[in-house]
Design a protein around this motif. Structure first.
Motif, PDB file in Angstrom:
ATOM      1  N   TYR A  63       6.146  10.403  -4.061  1.00 40.16           N
ATOM      2  CA  TYR A  63       6.084  11.420  -3.013  1.00 40.16           C
ATOM      3  C   TYR A  63       7.381  12.239  -3.033  1.00 40.16           C
ATOM      4  O   TYR A  63       8.398  11.808  -2.491  1.00 40.16           O
ATOM      5  CB  TYR A  63       5.937  10.785  -1.631  1.00 40.16           C
ATOM      6  N   GLN A  79       9.011  13.078   4.631  1.00 47.73           N
ATOM      7  CA  GLN A  79       8.033  13.625   5.571  1.00 47.73           C
ATOM      8  C   GLN A  79       6.773  12.763   5.659  1.00 47.73           C
ATOM      9  O   GLN A  79       5.881  13.063   6.452  1.00 47.73           O
ATOM     10  CB  GLN A  79       7.632  15.044   5.135  1.00 47.73           C
ATOM     11  N   ARG A  80       6.706  11.721   4.867  1.00 42.36           N
ATOM     12  CA  ARG A  80       5.489  10.909   4.808  1.00 42.36           C
ATOM     13  C   ARG A  80       5.415   9.918   5.971  1.00 42.36           C
ATOM     14  O   ARG A  80       6.432   9.523   6.544  1.00 42.36           O
ATOM     15  CB  ARG A  80       5.434  10.162   3.486  1.00 42.36           C
ATOM     16  N   SER A  81       4.204   9.498   6.273  1.00 39.18           N
ATOM     17  CA  SER A  81       3.984   8.567   7.376  1.00 39.18           C
ATOM     18  C   SER A  81       4.418   7.160   6.978  1.00 39.18           C
ATOM     19  O   SER A  81       4.561   6.834   5.793  1.00 39.18           O
ATOM     20  CB  SER A  81       2.505   8.547   7.752  1.00 39.18           C
ATOM     21  N   SER A  82       4.599   6.326   7.982  1.00 41.59           N
ATOM     22  CA  SER A  82       4.984   4.937   7.727  1.00 41.59           C
ATOM     23  C   SER A  82       3.939   4.223   6.889  1.00 41.59           C
ATOM     24  O   SER A  82       4.275   3.436   5.997  1.00 41.59           O
ATOM     25  CB  SER A  82       5.193   4.195   9.049  1.00 41.59           C
ATOM     26  N   SER A  83       2.670   4.490   7.133  1.00 41.29           N
ATOM     27  CA  SER A  83       1.610   3.815   6.378  1.00 41.29           C
ATOM     28  C   SER A  83       1.630   4.211   4.915  1.00 41.29           C
ATOM     29  O   SER A  83       1.407   3.372   4.031  1.00 41.29           O
ATOM     30  CB  SER A  83       0.240   4.128   6.993  1.00 41.29           C
ATOM     31  N   GLU A  84       1.917   5.474   4.630  1.00 42.24           N
ATOM     32  CA  GLU A  84       2.000   5.913   3.237  1.00 42.24           C
ATOM     33  C   GLU A  84       3.179   5.255   2.533  1.00 42.24           C
ATOM     34  O   GLU A  84       3.070   4.823   1.382  1.00 42.24           O
ATOM     35  CB  GLU A  84       2.125   7.436   3.184  1.00 42.24           C
ATOM     36  N   GLU A  95       4.628   2.421   3.414  1.00 41.17           N
ATOM     37  CA  GLU A  95       4.336   0.993   3.308  1.00 41.17           C
ATOM     38  C   GLU A  95       3.468   0.707   2.095  1.00 41.17           C
ATOM     39  O   GLU A  95       3.665  -0.291   1.394  1.00 41.17           O
ATOM     40  CB  GLU A  95       3.632   0.498   4.578  1.00 41.17           C
ATOM     41  N   LYS A 125      13.361   5.517   6.733  1.00 39.76           N
ATOM     42  CA  LYS A 125      13.113   6.617   7.665  1.00 39.76           C
ATOM     43  C   LYS A 125      14.339   6.898   8.537  1.00 39.76           C
ATOM     44  O   LYS A 125      14.640   8.057   8.851  1.00 39.76           O
ATOM     45  CB  LYS A 125      11.893   6.293   8.533  1.00 39.76           C
ATOM     46  N   GLU A 140      16.624  10.445   8.803  1.00 38.01           N
ATOM     47  CA  GLU A 140      16.881  11.167  10.056  1.00 38.01           C
ATOM     48  C   GLU A 140      18.290  11.762  10.084  1.00 38.01           C
ATOM     49  O   GLU A 140      18.541  12.739  10.808  1.00 38.01           O
ATOM     50  CB  GLU A 140      16.696  10.226  11.244  1.00 38.01           C
TER      51      GLU A 140
END
Length: 211
Positions: free
Chosen positions: A94, A99-104, A106, A128, A132
């Protein structure tokens, strides 16, 4: 990516990064140094591995040139580049990993590790939280990560075409990324495959004069 870096106190990452920009450069960023800054919990020691992961310190806990650059005006961009290099395999999957979600995230971490769900969750939280405090260049302006092995969670299709990937990732200054993909039929003979790669070498490197 193998063993992942994580801290059990991700909420202390930003305060520690702020301290790095405020205090003098230590000879070593170790447990004693952490305590001098007020990070006295035994769990705070896991922050050292995070600093190593983004090359703020080396394997001996000695501050690196990245540390010095992070103390400058462009500290967020410096950290962004350090994160991209430290998590190069993730960014190969990625390019916009921050910018990706936690599930992605993981999914990527878990499919290349035998770690349990709790460790994977802490790994994602660490990544993450680091992001920040960072700033990343637009994807089309990014140089190639120093380490790239390709997507970790995409298995090769059994009996399907054989992909050939040539990637130039070692460079100084602006990098040039060339990717060549070739589909070779499973029925192709050894001689046919050899001829294909000889032809590639000719066009990529030119004719080689015999010595």
């Amino acid at each position: 990516m193998g063993d992942f870096t994580y801290t059990t106190v991700p909420g202390k990452i930003k305060p520690l990064l702020d301290k790095i920009r405020q205090v003098g450069v230590p000879s070593k960023a170790n447990g004693q140094w952490l305590k001098s800054l007020g990070f006295t919990s035994s769990n705070d020691l896991t922050l050292i591995s995070v600093l190593k992961a983004v090359s703020l310190i080396d394997a001996s806990s000695i501050p690196t040139p990245v540390w010095s650059a992070y103390r400058g005006a462009h500290h967020k961009r410096t950290l962004g580049e350090a994160i991209r290099k430290g998590y190069a395999e993730l960014f190969a999957v990625y390019p916009d990993a921050w910018q990706r979600s936690s599930s992605e995230l993981e999914h990527v971490f878990s499919t290349s590790s035998t770690a349990g769900k709790q460790v994977i969750a802490k790994t994602v939280g660490t990544f993450k939280t680091l992001c920040e405090s960072a700033e990343f260049a637009p994807i089309d302006e990014q140089s190639e990560p120093l380490v790239q092995t390709g997507p970790m969670h995409v298995p090769a299709a059994a009996g399907g075409p054989i992909p050939a990937r040539i990637t130039n990732t070692a460079s100084i200054g602006p990098s040039v990324h060339i990717e060549i993909k070739i589909n070779i039929s499973p029925e192709a003979s050894t001689d046919q495959i050899d001829q294909i790669f000889k032809s590639m070498a000719k066009h990529l490197y030119g004719e080689r004069k015999s010595e």
